[in-house]
Design an enzyme around this catalytic site. Structure first.
Site, short mmCIF file in Angstrom:
data_model
loop_
_atom_site.label_atom_id
_atom_site.label_comp_id
_atom_site.label_asym_id
_atom_site.label_seq_id
_atom_site.Cartn_x
_atom_site.Cartn_y
_atom_site.Cartn_z
CE LYS A 33 -14.07 -4.25 1.10
NZ LYS A 33 -13.87 -3.85 2.49
CE LYS A 89 -4.34 -1.79 1.47
NZ LYS A 89 -5.42 -1.90 2.41
CE LYS A 147 -6.33 -9.06 -1.50
NZ LYS A 147 -6.11 -8.46 -0.20
P1 AMP Z 1 -11.23 -6.08 3.84
O1 AMP Z 1 -12.18 -5.86 2.75
O2 AMP Z 1 -9.81 -5.89 3.41
O3 AMP Z 1 -11.59 -5.37 5.11
O4 AMP Z 1 -11.34 -7.62 4.17
C1 AMP Z 1 -12.38 -8.18 4.93
C2 AMP Z 1 -12.18 -9.67 5.06
O5 AMP Z 1 -12.29 -10.30 3.77
C3 AMP Z 1 -10.79 -10.07 5.59
O6 AMP Z 1 -10.94 -11.18 6.45
C4 AMP Z 1 -10.04 -10.46 4.36
O7 AMP Z 1 -9.02 -11.40 4.62
C5 AMP Z 1 -11.15 -11.09 3.51
N1 AMP Z 1 -10.82 -10.99 2.08
C6 AMP Z 1 -10.60 -9.86 1.37
N2 AMP Z 1 -10.35 -10.15 0.08
C7 AMP Z 1 -10.40 -11.50 -0.03
C8 AMP Z 1 -10.22 -12.41 -1.12
N3 AMP Z 1 -9.94 -11.99 -2.36
N4 AMP Z 1 -10.35 -13.73 -0.87
C9 AMP Z 1 -10.65 -14.19 0.40
N5 AMP Z 1 -10.82 -13.38 1.46
C10 AMP Z 1 -10.70 -12.05 1.26
#
Ligand code: AMP
Ligand code: TRP
Length: 355
Positions: A220, A115, A217
């Site tokens: 968002k 980041k 990956k």
């Molecule tokens: P975040 O959107 O970064 O706050 O992530 C929220 C949750 O979703 C966290 O537990 C991340 O590890 C999980 N997560 C985010 N992106 C992925 C992905 N592409 N595959 C699996 N888990 C994800």
């Protein structure tokens, strides 16, 4: 066996649209764990400030994640759902952990390196300190288990390092104050105050990849909306994105080993397995030898069947803003009471004068 009372904690940031990776990697696991554990699920709004401090729609995004939790089946009465900033003690414990953690530990975090990019000097101090706030989120409740996607593994290792250093640095005071729990640390038994939290990262979808590039990956922040399935996508959008998903020209193999070096195929099979709540092996035994022209429509139907009801329930809940705000307020009060108990002990251990 951990001597601490089992408690699940996890958090999701209110930034951007929730996608299939968040759902399969995290939220769906949150739902399942409610059957076996006490759970606390948090919309981590303070974390999202590390991306951009000024958010025009932070409050709405926070409500949207809350609505997704509820739509997916999290029960806010039996468990706790709240937004992080409502319990300011997260920030207090994070400050203490900033003084426990070492800059070297933070500099090694791959998420920070990604980041911050090349211009690290210009990254916010908050971005560097992010994992210390995450450790505070978890340890404020002395949570023992944290369900997350694979990308959070390193942050959870750091959470354990912070807990272990705190327990070690203050072991005598923890013991003298009678606030410790007997813990095995290698050969020794010590009195620790914080548990060494276990990550819960398993199943076929711990790392859902982009539909446009099986080596990246699903995220968002990807500029291409075709790279991800958003939880709010309608049936047409879901089908279109799966139809357009990148693949290779080979038919599906009969064995999991046949997916090696085929990241896009591996990703779609993993998504199918997770949505169908089965294993990759059983998906491949059903679709061995099938072309993507057969597999993709089956996957699209399954995705629409599983995600459609969540999306419509999310819309219904979002329309009732008062209800969402009541859930967060009530959850915040209950979380705050637990957090205050922990912080009273932490202040005594450190020697900060308080009540
Ligand atoms: P975040 O959107 O970064 O706050 O992530 C929220 C949750 O979703 C966290 O537990 C991340 O590890 C999980 N997560 C985010 N992106 C992925 C992905 N592409 N595959 C699996 N888990 C994800
Ligand atoms: N860092 C997590 C993410 O980006 C979000 C998060 C913040 C979290 N605090 C947490 C996850 C505590 C689990 C537990 O996805």
């Amino acid at each position: 066996m951990s001597p601490f009372k089992p408690l699940v904690f996890s958090g999701v940031q209110p930034t951007g649209n929730l996608h299939l990776g968040n759902y399969l990697g995290a939220i769906r696991k949150f739902v399942a764990l409610q059957e076996s554990h006490d759970c606390i699920y948090c919309v981590v709004d303070l974390h999202s400030l590390t991306a951009t401090l000024v958010h025009d729609d932070l409050a709405d995004q926070t409500r949207q994640i809350t609505a997704a939790f509820l739509a997916a089946g999290i029960n806010p009465k039996a468990h706790i759902v709240f937004n992080q900033s409502r319990v300011p003690l997260h920030a207090e414990l994070a400050w203490i952990f900033n003084c426990v953690a070492r800059i070297g530990w933070m500099n090694r975090m791959t998420q920070f390196k990604d980041k911050a990019g090349k211009d690290r000097e210009n990254a916010s101090l908050g971005l560097l300190a992010y994992p210390s706030l995450m450790a505070a989120d978890i340890l404020l409740y002395r949570a023992t288990h944290v369900p997350v996607g694979d990308d959070q593994k390193q942050h959870l290792e750091l959470t354990r390092d912070i807990a272990a250093k705190f327990n070690n640095d203050f072991s005598k005071r923890i013991r003298d104050l009678g606030l410790g729990v007997e813990m095995e640390m290698g050969e020794e038994t010590v009195d620790g105050f914080f548990p060494l939290t276990e990550p819960l990262i398993e199943g076929p979808a711990t790392r859902v990849m982009s539909l446009r590039d099986g080596t990246k990956k699903m995220s968002k922040s990807d500029p291409s909306d075709l790279s991800r399935i958003n939880l709010t996508d309608d049936a047409d959008a879901i089908s279109k994105k799966i139809r357009k998903a990148k693949t290779d020209p080979e038919p599906l193999p009969g064995e999991v080993e046949g997916l090696a070096l085929r990241p896009e195929a591996e990703n779609l099979v993993g998504i199918y397995a997770a949505l169908a709540e089965t294993s990759r092996e059983s998906v491949l035994s059903e679709f061995a030898g099938a072309q993507f022209s057969t597999f993709k429509p089956a996957l699209a139907d399954l995705a629409v069947e599983k995600l459609g009801p969540v999306a419509s329930e999310m819309r219904r809940i979002m329309a009732d803003r008062r209800y969402v705000d009541t859930v967060l307020k009530d959850g915040g009060e209950r979380a705050g009471a637990i957090a205050e108990t922990t912080m009273k002990s932490v202040r005594r251990i450190i020697g900060l004068i308080g009540d």
